[in-house]
Design a protein around this motif. Structure first.
Motif, PDB file in Angstrom:
ATOM      1  N   UNK A  73       0.818  -1.207   0.000  1.00  0.00           N
ATOM      2  CA  UNK A  73       0.000   0.000   0.000  1.00  0.00           C
ATOM      3  C   UNK A  73       0.859   1.268   0.000  1.00  0.00           C
ATOM      4  N   UNK A  74       2.046   1.172   0.586  1.00  0.00           N
ATOM      5  CA  UNK A  74       2.952   2.322   0.660  1.00  0.00           C
ATOM      6  C   UNK A  74       4.063   2.238  -0.387  1.00  0.00           C
ATOM      7  N   UNK A  75       3.780   1.527  -1.478  1.00  0.00           N
ATOM      8  CA  UNK A  75       4.673   1.439  -2.642  1.00  0.00           C
ATOM      9  C   UNK A  75       6.025   0.796  -2.361  1.00  0.00           C
ATOM     10  N   UNK A  76       6.022  -0.200  -1.487  1.00  0.00           N
ATOM     11  CA  UNK A  76       7.232  -0.987  -1.233  1.00  0.00           C
ATOM     12  C   UNK A  76       6.934  -2.435  -1.597  1.00  0.00           C
ATOM     13  N   UNK A  77       7.962  -3.136  -1.998  1.00  0.00           N
ATOM     14  CA  UNK A  77       7.776  -4.540  -2.379  1.00  0.00           C
ATOM     15  C   UNK A  77       7.463  -5.391  -1.154  1.00  0.00           C
ATOM     16  N   UNK A  78       6.436  -6.225  -1.252  1.00  0.00           N
ATOM     17  CA  UNK A  78       6.181  -7.169  -0.168  1.00  0.00           C
ATOM     18  C   UNK A  78       7.288  -8.221  -0.129  1.00  0.00           C
ATOM     19  N   UNK A  79       7.404  -8.881   0.998  1.00  0.00           N
ATOM     20  CA  UNK A  79       8.448  -9.879   1.204  1.00  0.00           C
ATOM     21  C   UNK A  79       7.819 -11.265   1.173  1.00  0.00           C
ATOM     22  N   UNK A  80       8.315 -12.132   0.311  1.00  0.00           N
ATOM     23  CA  UNK A  80       7.814 -13.502   0.248  1.00  0.00           C
ATOM     24  C   UNK A  80       8.307 -14.269   1.464  1.00  0.00           C
ATOM     25  N   UNK A  81       7.362 -14.702   2.276  1.00  0.00           N
ATOM     26  CA  UNK A  81       7.717 -15.414   3.506  1.00  0.00           C
ATOM     27  C   UNK A  81       7.000 -16.764   3.612  1.00  0.00           C
ATOM     28  N   UNK A  82       6.549 -17.281   2.478  1.00  0.00           N
ATOM     29  CA  UNK A  82       5.873 -18.578   2.484  1.00  0.00           C
ATOM     30  C   UNK A  82       6.816 -19.690   2.932  1.00  0.00           C
ATOM     31  N   UNK A  83       6.263 -20.641   3.648  1.00  0.00           N
ATOM     32  CA  UNK A  83       7.055 -21.751   4.158  1.00  0.00           C
ATOM     33  C   UNK A  83       7.754 -22.512   3.031  1.00  0.00           C
ATOM     34  N   UNK A  84       7.083 -22.687   1.918  1.00  0.00           N
ATOM     35  CA  UNK A  84       7.676 -23.478   0.829  1.00  0.00           C
ATOM     36  C   UNK A  84       8.952 -22.818   0.301  1.00  0.00           C
ATOM     37  N   UNK A  85       9.012 -21.495   0.311  1.00  0.00           N
ATOM     38  CA  UNK A  85      10.234 -20.799  -0.106  1.00  0.00           C
ATOM     39  C   UNK A  85      11.364 -21.093   0.874  1.00  0.00           C
ATOM     40  N   UNK A  86      11.030 -21.071   2.142  1.00  0.00           N
ATOM     41  CA  UNK A  86      11.998 -21.416   3.178  1.00  0.00           C
ATOM     42  C   UNK A  86      12.494 -22.851   2.986  1.00  0.00           C
ATOM     43  N   UNK A  87      11.565 -23.769   2.746  1.00  0.00           N
ATOM     44  CA  UNK A  87      11.935 -25.180   2.577  1.00  0.00           C
ATOM     45  C   UNK A  87      12.839 -25.386   1.367  1.00  0.00           C
ATOM     46  N   UNK A  88      12.581 -24.638   0.306  1.00  0.00           N
ATOM     47  CA  UNK A  88      13.413 -24.762  -0.901  1.00  0.00           C
ATOM     48  C   UNK A  88      14.822 -24.258  -0.651  1.00  0.00           C
ATOM     49  N   UNK A  89      14.960 -23.228   0.157  1.00  0.00           N
ATOM     50  CA  UNK A  89      16.289 -22.670   0.452  1.00  0.00           C
ATOM     51  C   UNK A  89      17.074 -23.529   1.430  1.00  0.00           C
ATOM     52  N   UNK A  90      16.370 -24.322   2.200  1.00  0.00           N
ATOM     53  CA  UNK A  90      16.969 -25.109   3.287  1.00  0.00           C
ATOM     54  C   UNK A  90      17.921 -26.156   2.788  1.00  0.00           C
TER      55      UNK A  90
END
Length: 149
Positions: free
Chosen positions: A132-149
């Motif tokens: 809403x304030x013109x900043x990029x949201x941060x992807x914090x989904x668990x699956x992204x975490x699991x892929x990086x793990x």
């Protein structure tokens, strides 16, 4: 118990990603910081209760700065790692009082699950505010975490 450990690793990972985004953009909108601080203070309250200490003096809606949030996130991480490493019976019952002094009894497993899931809701609110304030949201989904793990 490994699933709960993974959930807490994700919790820390997600908080760290949000904190990094806020630090990089310099955006410290009061609503965003208030929600992030709420997540972190709620984590502290629950850890205090799990440690069989009185949490009544901890405000879950305390004013905070980004730097204070970063410090609290690290202290919470350390505290939960110690607790999880020492926990031998996640089905044991924890007796505590809520912030209004009402007594409750809940299993350690259910408390830990609640803590891990509670922040995800508010991280979604924070992402909506960032967008809403013109900043990029941060992807914090668990699956992204699991892929990086």
């Amino acid at each position: 118990m490994q699933t709960i450990r993974n959930m807490f690793d994700h919790l820390h990972w997600a908080d760290t990603r949000l904190l990094q985004q806020l630090a990089e953009t310099g955006y410290e909108g009061p609503e965003v910081i208030r929600l992030l601080a709420h997540c972190l203070f709620a984590e502290k309250v629950w850890l205090t209760r799990l440690q069989q200490q009185d949490s009544s003096a901890i405000s879950i809606w305390a004013d905070s700065t980004l730097e204070e949030c970063q410090e609290l996130a690290e202290r919470n991480r350390e505290g939960y790692l110690q607790f999880l490493n020492a926990c031998t019976d996640p089905d044991a019952i924890c007796h505590y009082r809520n912030q209004s002094g009402v007594p409750f009894s809940t299993s350690i497993r259910d408390i830990l699950t609640h803590v891990a899931l509670h922040g995800q809701y508010h991280r979604g609110q924070i992402n909506a505010l960032l967008k809403r304030h013109d900043h990029s949201p941060v992807s914090v989904d668990y699956i992204l975490f699991a892929r990086e793990k």
